[in-house]
Design an enzyme around this catalytic site. Structure first.
Site, PDB file in Angstrom:
ATOM      1  N   CYS A 185      32.073  48.800 108.466  1.00  0.00           N
ATOM      2  CA  CYS A 185      31.448  48.617 107.169  1.00  0.00           C
ATOM      3  C   CYS A 185      32.317  48.833 105.949  1.00  0.00           C
ATOM      4  CB  CYS A 185      30.266  49.708 106.970  1.00  0.00           C
ATOM      5  SG  CYS A 185      30.906  51.360 106.852  1.00  0.00           S
TER       6      CYS A 185
ATOM      7  N   GLU B 178      36.730  57.140 109.509  1.00  0.00           N
ATOM      8  CA  GLU B 178      37.571  56.963 108.484  1.00  0.00           C
ATOM      9  C   GLU B 178      38.836  57.718 108.580  1.00  0.00           C
ATOM     10  OE1 GLU B 178      34.984  56.298 104.985  1.00  0.00           O
ATOM     11  OE2 GLU B 178      34.359  58.115 105.647  1.00  0.00           O
TER      12      GLU B 178
ATOM     13  N   HIS C 135      29.968  41.617  86.190  1.00  0.00           N
ATOM     14  CA  HIS C 135      29.026  41.038  85.496  1.00  0.00           C
ATOM     15  C   HIS C 135      29.571  39.462  85.499  1.00  0.00           C
ATOM     16  CE1 HIS C 135      26.383  44.059  84.269  1.00  0.00           C
ATOM     17  NE2 HIS C 135      25.874  43.504  85.038  1.00  0.00           N
TER      18      HIS C 135
HETATM   19  C1  PEP Z   1      35.542  53.132 103.990  1.00  0.00           C
HETATM   20  O1  PEP Z   1      36.103  53.957 103.547  1.00  0.00           O
HETATM   21  O2  PEP Z   1      35.835  51.885 104.384  1.00  0.00           O
HETATM   22  C2  PEP Z   1      33.839  52.956 103.574  1.00  0.00           C
HETATM   23  C3  PEP Z   1      33.195  51.917 103.812  1.00  0.00           C
HETATM   24  O3  PEP Z   1      33.609  53.945 102.571  1.00  0.00           O
HETATM   25  P1  PEP Z   1      33.829  53.994 101.081  1.00  0.00           P
HETATM   26  O4  PEP Z   1      34.519  52.685 100.499  1.00  0.00           O
HETATM   27  O5  PEP Z   1      32.539  54.184 100.383  1.00  0.00           O
HETATM   28  O6  PEP Z   1      34.780  55.092 101.073  1.00  0.00           O
HETATM   29 MG    MG Z   2      35.027  55.673 102.938  1.00  0.00          MG
END
Ligand code: PEP
Ligand code: MG
Length: 556
Positions: A481, A413, A185
């Site tokens: 991502c 990942e 916030h």
């Molecule tokens: C990541 O691991 O890079 C990812 C995008 O997923 P999270 O951060 O939600 O684990």
């Molecule tokens: Mg992840």
């Protein structure tokens, strides 16, 4: 001296430091009360209601975005689940202040463990807790000066909305917090007020009260006792940056027109507006676990369908990549019993493994996705987190196909998946690299252990090598991502490595869009090669930035 953090609201602010120290003491463990339990409960309920009312009233006085933020906080104070927890503790003899402290503690721990957007709500919960305890114990609630001879730089561990809503720009020059993130916030309200803000600035609360600082809310820096020249340079660069970010609009592409769709990472329908406002072309990561948090049972199929549909409807032209439940490890869920009983949760039942272990939860989510996609299936893409092997990917694709979900992908990942992404690509329709977890597993460094954060640096050449292996040339699009995509320089490097799309928190989109538009694909490729040629993370960052001269011109 300069303290570095994360710039979450651009602009330059300078002035003397005011350090806000929050000091409502923790009620002693084991504290009991005298008198009747019902009286003690009534005292607790009255205090919660008083706090809710005060927060609401403050919100009404402030108006605008602050009103909604404080109304949400008031709802926390009126949460029936919380009151039940407080009553139960009072029943066992615990005094009201301690009962409030412990009940809020459970809620708080859940948010901390959730991290991301939810993790950034922790300060709001702590604020409601401390205000309620202050009412019960008669302790004064610490406040922030609302008048000042010269605007000051407000420095705090974290800032609760109630601290900041009544401040105006003639009183405060900038916000600096040690905690918080781009969706805290502090960040949201600072942007709404047009005040520069830097969060995650470690060591800021140790600054001497009254010392002059220069805050650059774009670069994320706090310079102590700046020279006049430094102030002038910062103002010039900040203005250049603001112009460049305003000028960079439209779909993501390199200077020579290579398209790179820029997408948003979101946690639910509440994040959609920020994504649309920052020009996201779609959603590259919808973290669905946020719908499942803080509940004794999973959301119903209908509730899920509505939450997915709301996001799909917001992007008529773009794709929405929904990630199936990524529970376990840093995202524990109360109703999935394997949680919390493993010696190494990050190496345990999490992500797709957890999803697979609870078939009824999984079936419901996939069905809800299929229902949500009815009539919009061309926009919907579904992907699985934490995939390690082709067998897992094959199983996931099968489960999705049975439900009629057509576009299915997996996240990369785990190093094993990165190294054999070619095999995965033969099984799925798309790949998406999660650099946060990929770094965690590549460096064997738990992402929840702050002391190991240097090992999470996405610039490390070993991670870049893994990303290069994962992207490959395998005939299916591979996006990124993880948070790495949010750094304008690293975003160019990722494009140079072959990333097809980049997905990030909405606040990061304008800078990444501008950085990309200032460089050709060949420059991005060269920057990637230069970075991979280094031996340290810092070396890689410097080498890439040297190959991307447009970033400095843009003040990025
Ligand atoms: C990541 O691991 O890079 C990812 C995008 O997923 P999270 O951060 O939600 O684990
Ligand atoms: Mg992840």
């Amino acid at each position: 001296m300069t303290i570095s953090g994360v710039g979450v609201s651009p602009g330059i602010g300078q002035g003397p430091v005011y350090v806000l120290t929050v000091s409502v003491p923790e009620p002693p463990e084991g504290a009991t009360y005298e008198g009747e339990a019902d009286q003690e409960k009534a005292r607790a309920h009255a205090a919660l209601e008083q706090v809710a009312g005060e927060l609401e009233a403050r919100g009404v006085r402030a108006g605008g975005e602050a009103k909604d933020v404080l109304a949400a906080q008031a709802l926390m104070a009126r949460d029936p689940g919380l009151a039940i927890g407080v009553d139960a503790l009072i029943e066992t003899g615990t005094a009201a202040p301690r009962a409030v402290y412990e009940s809020f503690g459970k809620y708080r721990d859940l948010l901390v463990a959730a991290g991301g957007y939810m993790g950034q709500r922790v300060v709001d919960v702590e604020d409601v807790r401390d205000r309620t305890i202050a009412v019960l114990t008669g302790h004064p609630v610490p406040g922030v000066p609302t008048t000042a001879a010269e605007p000051y730089v407000l420095v705090a561990r974290d800032l609760a909305p109630a601290d900041t809503v009544l401040l105006t720009r003639d009183v405060v020059a900038a916000f600096v917090t040690e905690q918080g993130g781009p969706t805290s916030h502090t960040a949201i309200l600072a942007r709404a007020m047009g005040l520069p803000a830097v969060v995650a600035a470690r060591g800021a609360t140790a600054l001497r009260p009254g010392v002059r600082v220069l805050v650059d809310g774009g670069l994320g820096t706090v310079t102590v006792e700046p020279s006049e020249q430094q102030v002038a340079d910062a103002r010039r660069l900040s203005a250049a940056r603001a112009r460049a970010l305003d000028a960079a609009t439209g779909p993501g592409r390199t200077a020579d027109g290579h398209p790179v769709p820029l997408l948003a990472n979101i946690g639910g329908p509440a994040d959609v507006q920020a994504a649309v406002d920052s020009g996201a072309e779609g959603v590259g990561l919808y973290r669905t676990e946020f719908l499942f948090l803080d509940r004794a049972s999973p959301p119903t199929r209908e509730q899920q369908r509505d939450a997915y549909r709301a996001v799909l409807e917001a992007f008529p032209q773009g794709k929405v990549v929904v990630r199936t439940l990524d529970a376990g490890a840093d995202k524990p869920l109360a109703f999935l019993p394997a949680t919390g009983r493993e010696p190494n949760p990050a190496l345990g039942l999490r992500g797709l493994r957890m999803f697979r272990a609870f078939p009824e939860v999984m079936t419901d989510q996939l069905q809800a996705l299929a229902d949500a996609g009815a009539g919009m299936s061309d926009r919907l893409q579904v992907m699985a987190p934490m995939v390690s092997t082709v067998d897992e990917a094959t199983w996931f694709v099968h489960e999705c196909t049975v439900k009629g979900l057509g576009s299915v992908g997996v996240m990369i990942e785990v190093p094993a998946a990165a190294l054999r992404s070619k095999d995965l690509a033969a099984t799925v329709g798309f790949l998406s690299i999660g650099t946060n977890d990929l770094a965690q597993y590549a460096f064997a460094a738990d992402r929840q252990v702050g002391a190991l954060s240097a090992l999470q640096d996405p610039w490390h050449p070993a991670l870049l090598d893994l990303i290069a292996a994962a992207v490959g040339d395998h005939g299916v699009p591979c996006g990124v991502c993880g948070e790495a995509a949010a750094d304008p320089a690293l975003a160019c490097v990722l494009v140079g490595l072959g990333a097809a799309t980049l997905s990030m928190s909405p606040a990061a989109l304008p800078a990444v869009r501008a950085g990309l538009a200032a460089h050709s694909l060949a420059q991005c490729r060269r920057a990637a090669a230069m970075a991979r040629g280094q031996v340290t993370a810092a070396g890689a960052r410097n080498a890439a930035r040297a190959a991307l001269p447009g970033l400095a011109d843009l003040g990025l």
